[in-house]
Design a protein around this motif. Structure first.
Motif, PDB file in Angstrom:
ATOM      1  N   ASP A   1       0.843  -1.196   0.000  1.00  0.00           N
ATOM      2  CA  ASP A   1       0.000   0.000   0.000  1.00  0.00           C
ATOM      3  C   ASP A   1       0.878   1.246   0.000  1.00  0.00           C
ATOM      4  O   ASP A   1       1.423   1.624   1.037  1.00  0.00           O
ATOM      5  CB  ASP A   1      -0.916   0.003   1.227  1.00  0.00           C
ATOM      6  CG  ASP A   1      -1.746   1.265   1.322  1.00  0.00           C
ATOM      7  OD1 ASP A   1      -1.897   1.963   0.302  1.00  0.00           O
ATOM      8  OD2 ASP A   1      -2.250   1.551   2.421  1.00  0.00           O
ATOM      9  N   PRO A   2       1.036   1.937  -1.147  1.00  0.00           N
ATOM     10  CA  PRO A   2       1.930   3.096  -1.208  1.00  0.00           C
ATOM     11  C   PRO A   2       1.474   4.250  -0.319  1.00  0.00           C
ATOM     12  O   PRO A   2       2.316   4.987   0.212  1.00  0.00           O
ATOM     13  CB  PRO A   2       1.926   3.480  -2.688  1.00  0.00           C
ATOM     14  CG  PRO A   2       0.670   2.888  -3.238  1.00  0.00           C
ATOM     15  CD  PRO A   2       0.444   1.629  -2.463  1.00  0.00           C
TER      16      PRO A   2
ATOM     17  N   ARG B   1       2.350   7.372   4.883  1.00  0.00           N
ATOM     18  CA  ARG B   1       2.029   7.633   6.294  1.00  0.00           C
ATOM     19  C   ARG B   1       3.172   7.180   7.198  1.00  0.00           C
ATOM     20  O   ARG B   1       3.598   7.904   8.106  1.00  0.00           O
ATOM     21  CB  ARG B   1       0.735   6.914   6.692  1.00  0.00           C
ATOM     22  CG  ARG B   1      -0.529   7.461   6.058  1.00  0.00           C
ATOM     23  CD  ARG B   1      -1.731   6.581   6.380  1.00  0.00           C
ATOM     24  NE  ARG B   1      -1.981   6.526   7.818  1.00  0.00           N
ATOM     25  CZ  ARG B   1      -2.774   7.365   8.466  1.00  0.00           C
ATOM     26  NH1 ARG B   1      -3.390   8.330   7.808  1.00  0.00           N
ATOM     27  NH2 ARG B   1      -2.943   7.240   9.767  1.00  0.00           N
ATOM     28  N   ALA B   2       3.664   5.966   6.956  1.00  0.00           N
ATOM     29  CA  ALA B   2       4.750   5.429   7.785  1.00  0.00           C
ATOM     30  C   ALA B   2       6.018   6.257   7.622  1.00  0.00           C
ATOM     31  O   ALA B   2       6.739   6.517   8.595  1.00  0.00           O
ATOM     32  CB  ALA B   2       5.021   3.971   7.406  1.00  0.00           C
TER      33      ALA B   2
ATOM     34  N   HIS C   1       9.911  10.150   9.776  1.00  0.00           N
ATOM     35  CA  HIS C   1      10.605  11.438   9.627  1.00  0.00           C
ATOM     36  C   HIS C   1      10.459  12.273  10.903  1.00  0.00           C
ATOM     37  O   HIS C   1      11.449  12.806  11.430  1.00  0.00           O
ATOM     38  CB  HIS C   1      10.005  12.180   8.430  1.00  0.00           C
ATOM     39  CG  HIS C   1      10.688  13.455   8.077  1.00  0.00           C
ATOM     40  ND1 HIS C   1      11.430  13.609   6.929  1.00  0.00           N
ATOM     41  CD2 HIS C   1      10.765  14.640   8.716  1.00  0.00           C
ATOM     42  CE1 HIS C   1      11.918  14.840   6.879  1.00  0.00           C
ATOM     43  NE2 HIS C   1      11.526  15.483   7.953  1.00  0.00           N
ATOM     44  N   ILE C   2       9.233  12.377  11.400  1.00  0.00           N
ATOM     45  CA  ILE C   2       8.988  13.180  12.602  1.00  0.00           C
ATOM     46  C   ILE C   2       9.669  12.547  13.818  1.00  0.00           C
ATOM     47  O   ILE C   2      10.254  13.250  14.656  1.00  0.00           O
ATOM     48  CB  ILE C   2       7.474  13.316  12.849  1.00  0.00           C
ATOM     49  CG1 ILE C   2       6.785  14.011  11.660  1.00  0.00           C
ATOM     50  CG2 ILE C   2       7.222  14.093  14.133  1.00  0.00           C
ATOM     51  CD1 ILE C   2       7.320  15.385  11.332  1.00  0.00           C
TER      52      ILE C   2
ATOM     53  N   SER D   1       1.418  16.686  14.174  1.00  0.00           N
ATOM     54  CA  SER D   1       1.981  15.846  13.129  1.00  0.00           C
ATOM     55  C   SER D   1       0.917  14.988  12.457  1.00  0.00           C
ATOM     56  O   SER D   1       0.799  14.962  11.221  1.00  0.00           O
ATOM     57  CB  SER D   1       3.090  14.957  13.694  1.00  0.00           C
ATOM     58  OG  SER D   1       3.592  14.086  12.691  1.00  0.00           O
ATOM     59  N   ALA D   2       0.123  14.279  13.265  1.00  0.00           N
ATOM     60  CA  ALA D   2      -0.892  13.388  12.694  1.00  0.00           C
ATOM     61  C   ALA D   2      -1.941  14.163  11.922  1.00  0.00           C
ATOM     62  O   ALA D   2      -2.358  13.749  10.827  1.00  0.00           O
ATOM     63  CB  ALA D   2      -1.545  12.572  13.806  1.00  0.00           C
TER      64      ALA D   2
END
Length: 252
Positions: free
Chosen positions: A79-80, A85-86, A91-92, A175-176
């Motif tokens: 799932d791209p 999302r991951a 990154h954060i 972030s989310a």
């Protein structure tokens, strides 16, 4: 019986600079401090790195490589959009775990063409965005979508590591919320059902009306206003619930 291989002066210098940066920030990385921490003479630093600026650039390059190593483990999933999302979350997390190094990577780092590892980080992101496009999940051109995700992610990371949480009440969910907003703008749901679009429209108008009514309305009694606020809240939350549902195995 094997013996540990002695670490080279160059490695000791890099480790010393990285540790000083993490503990005390950019100003803590001085020639004297690095020399003492690495147990080398000042001229050894200059012989290996030229000057302190080049040393810091090497520390930043190492930071990029560590981030790339962690980030590429999340590639090539089924799932791209889930990968996006991951990758955002990773990154954060990296920025918050390494604030001084991250600031050096994205706030101070300036290298010539072909020498900037941040380009490699962007290319990892772009490859995932291309896979989303190939899967019919992209709402915008690849370069536009990748640039939006990349720039917004850096902005959120820098905000979180440079701002006192007490002055940013929404820091915990920043972030989310931003991730979901950006991915919602550049991607489309796998099924793209008309009912989902209708639910989004209803929720969007409900949210707007709640905002307008928050300033007061003389046409409604307090009891009517409270009941209307409750109804609007239900409609507004339906979109969030749908987004959470889609954000599991097939986030949009």
């Amino acid at each position: 019986m094997s013996r540990d291989v002695p670490r080279s002066p160059r490695d000791r210098i890099l480790d010393a600079a990285t540790g000083l940066l993490a503990d005390g920030g950019r100003d803590a990385v001085t020639t004297r401090a690095v020399s003492a921490e690495a147990n080398v003479q000042a001229q050894t630093i200059y012989r290996h790195f030229g000057d302190m600026r080049s040393l810091l650039q090497t520390v930043a390059a190492d930071g990029f490589q560590r981030f790339l190593t962690a980030n590429t483990r999340h590639e090539h999933g089924t799932d791209p959009v889930g990968e996006l999302r991951a990758g955002w979350d990773l990154h954060i997390e990296f920025a918050q775990a390494n604030p001084a190094i991250y600031t050096l990577m994205y706030g101070e780092r300036r290298l010539g063409p072909g020498g900037d590892e941040s380009t490699q980080v962007y290319e990892v992101l772009r490859r995932i965005v291309e896979r989303a496009a190939a899967a019919g999940r992209l709402a915008l051109p690849v370069d536009t979508a990748a640039a939006m995700i990349y720039a917004t992610g850096i902005g959120v990371a820098m905000t979180l590591i440079t701002t006192d949480p007490a002055t940013l009440p929404a820091a915990q969910s920043l972030s989310a919320n931003t991730r979901d907003a950006v991915l919602g703008a550049v991607t489309v749901d796998a099924s793209d059902r008309a009912t989902d679009r209708t639910a989004d429209d209803v929720a969007r108008h409900a949210i707007a009306l709640r905002a307008l009514l928050s300033h007061g309305n003389e046409d409604l009694s307090p009891a009517e206003a409270a009941l209307f606020e409750q109804w609007l809240g239900v409609l507004a939350r339906r979109r969030a619930a749908a987004a959470d549902h889609r954000g599991g195995s097939s986030p949009a």
